[in-house]
Design a protein around this motif. Structure first.
Motif, PDB file in Angstrom:
ATOM      1  N   ASP A  92       0.837  -1.217   0.000  1.00 35.98           N
ATOM      2  CA  ASP A  92       0.000   0.000   0.000  1.00 35.98           C
ATOM      3  C   ASP A  92       0.871   1.267   0.000  1.00 35.98           C
ATOM      4  OD1 ASP A  92      -0.848   0.167   3.592  1.00 35.98           O
ATOM      5  OD2 ASP A  92       1.042  -0.240   2.530  1.00 35.98           O
ATOM      6  N   GLU A  95      -0.657   4.437  -1.706  1.00 36.90           N
ATOM      7  CA  GLU A  95      -1.655   5.113  -0.860  1.00 36.90           C
ATOM      8  C   GLU A  95      -0.984   5.834   0.295  1.00 36.90           C
ATOM      9  OE1 GLU A  95      -3.815   1.683  -2.872  1.00 36.90           O
ATOM     10  OE2 GLU A  95      -1.838   1.991  -1.976  1.00 36.90           O
ATOM     11  N   GLN A 108      -4.583  -6.911  -2.879  1.00 42.18           N
ATOM     12  CA  GLN A 108      -3.901  -6.144  -1.836  1.00 42.18           C
ATOM     13  C   GLN A 108      -3.637  -6.988  -0.591  1.00 42.18           C
ATOM     14  OE1 GLN A 108      -7.126  -2.892  -2.554  1.00 42.18           O
ATOM     15  NE2 GLN A 108      -5.567  -1.891  -1.315  1.00 42.18           N
TER      16      GLN A 108
END
Ligand code: NAD
Ligand code: APR
Length: 230
Positions: A92, A95, A108
């Motif tokens: 991640d 992000e 993910q």
């Protein structure tokens, strides 16, 4: 309207300390891909697969986004609504660097899904085969990762974005896994300028209009600064 479509692979996270797959000492030289990245491997030994992804989940949680991730977040902030990141990565870091418009085509690490009913949920902690499904209570939990032989996520949205792209950039991917490796050809057919930013020429470098080689933490910020006229 998405004008800049960016495909990222394991190479963009390499300088954050997360291993790539096919470099020297890559993950596939240390693990048997068929055992930990296929549905058959999961059916044979779910505990081994969970152990593999729990270790990658811990590594990803300790990793820090690098200058390449930060540069892409800056680009998205400077060009609201114009930038889409399609990542093959399951970490991640995009992000956490601030990118918002990110599609994880291979799934993910922070999600789980149920092999019995297909329900998916956010699961940042460790997973185990007997973790009960919140929807059907079956003990058939698997990582929400797309394995070899399975179909990637978000493909309709991905094809639509590539067809409308003015610029397609591939960062840190060897171009050895399909359909991601063919996105550059689709982008060129749609009239986009195509750019490879990678440590070394990928298997598909000849499909790109332009290629720059070097460490992502150096060449990606330089490219973004050039694009933004900084
Ligand atoms: P593919 O044909 O898309 O990719 C196969 C590639 O993986 C080969 O080109 C080779 O480079 C590599 N590969 C295959 N076996 C390997 C091995 N034993 N060791 C090292 N590298 C190996 O694979 P596929 O089965 O057609 O995949 C279908 C879909 O699954 C793909 O579209 C992709 O999105 C997805 N996928 C996900 C993962 C994952 O771990 N998340 C891995 C591969 C593929
Ligand atoms: N900067 C830029 N590029 C880098 C760096 C770096 N610091 N380090 C490595 N690279 C490049 C390598 O040259 C290589 O071309 O990143 C690429 C990594 O390629 P792979 O290890 O094959 O990873 P990736 O292309 O993401 O693999 C695609 O295969 O097994 C599946 O699901 C897995 O999503 C993965 C898919």
């Amino acid at each position: 309207m998405t004008k800049i479509v960016i495909l990222t692979g394991a190479g963009i996270s390499a300088e954050s300390g997360l291993g790539t797959f096919r470099d020297i000492d890559g993950l596939w030289s240390r693990y048997d891909l068929d055992e930990v990245a296929t549905p058959e491997g999961f059916a044979r030994n779910p505990a081994l697969v969970h152990e593999f992804y729990n270790a990658r989940r811990r590594n990803a949680a300790e990793a820090i986004p690098n200058a390449a991730h930060a540069a892409l977040a800056r680009l998205e902030a400077a060009r609201p609504g114009e930038v889409l990141i399609i990542t093959q990565n399951i970490d991640d870091l995009h992000e956490r660097a601030g990118s918002r418009n990110v599609l994880h085509m291979h799934g993910q690490l922070t999600r789980a899904c149920c092999a019995a009913c297909g329900h998916g949920w956010s699961a940042p902690a460790e997973l185990h085969a007997d973790t009960p499904c919140p929807a059907c209570a079956a003990q058939a939990t698997r990582p929400d990762i797309v394995w070899f032989g399975e179909f990637p996520y978000h493909m309709e949205e991905i094809w639509a974005a590539i067809r409308a792209a003015e610029l397609f950039v591939a960062i840190g991917t060897s171009g050895s896994v399909y359909p991601a490796a063919a996105f550059v050809q689709d982008a060129r057919r749609a009239g986009a300028h195509t750019l490879e930013l990678n440590l070394e020429p990928s298997q598909t470098v000849s499909d790109f209009t332009e290629a720059r080689h070097g460490r992502a933490s150096a060449i990606v910020p330089a490219w973004v600064a050039e694009l933004l006229g900084a």
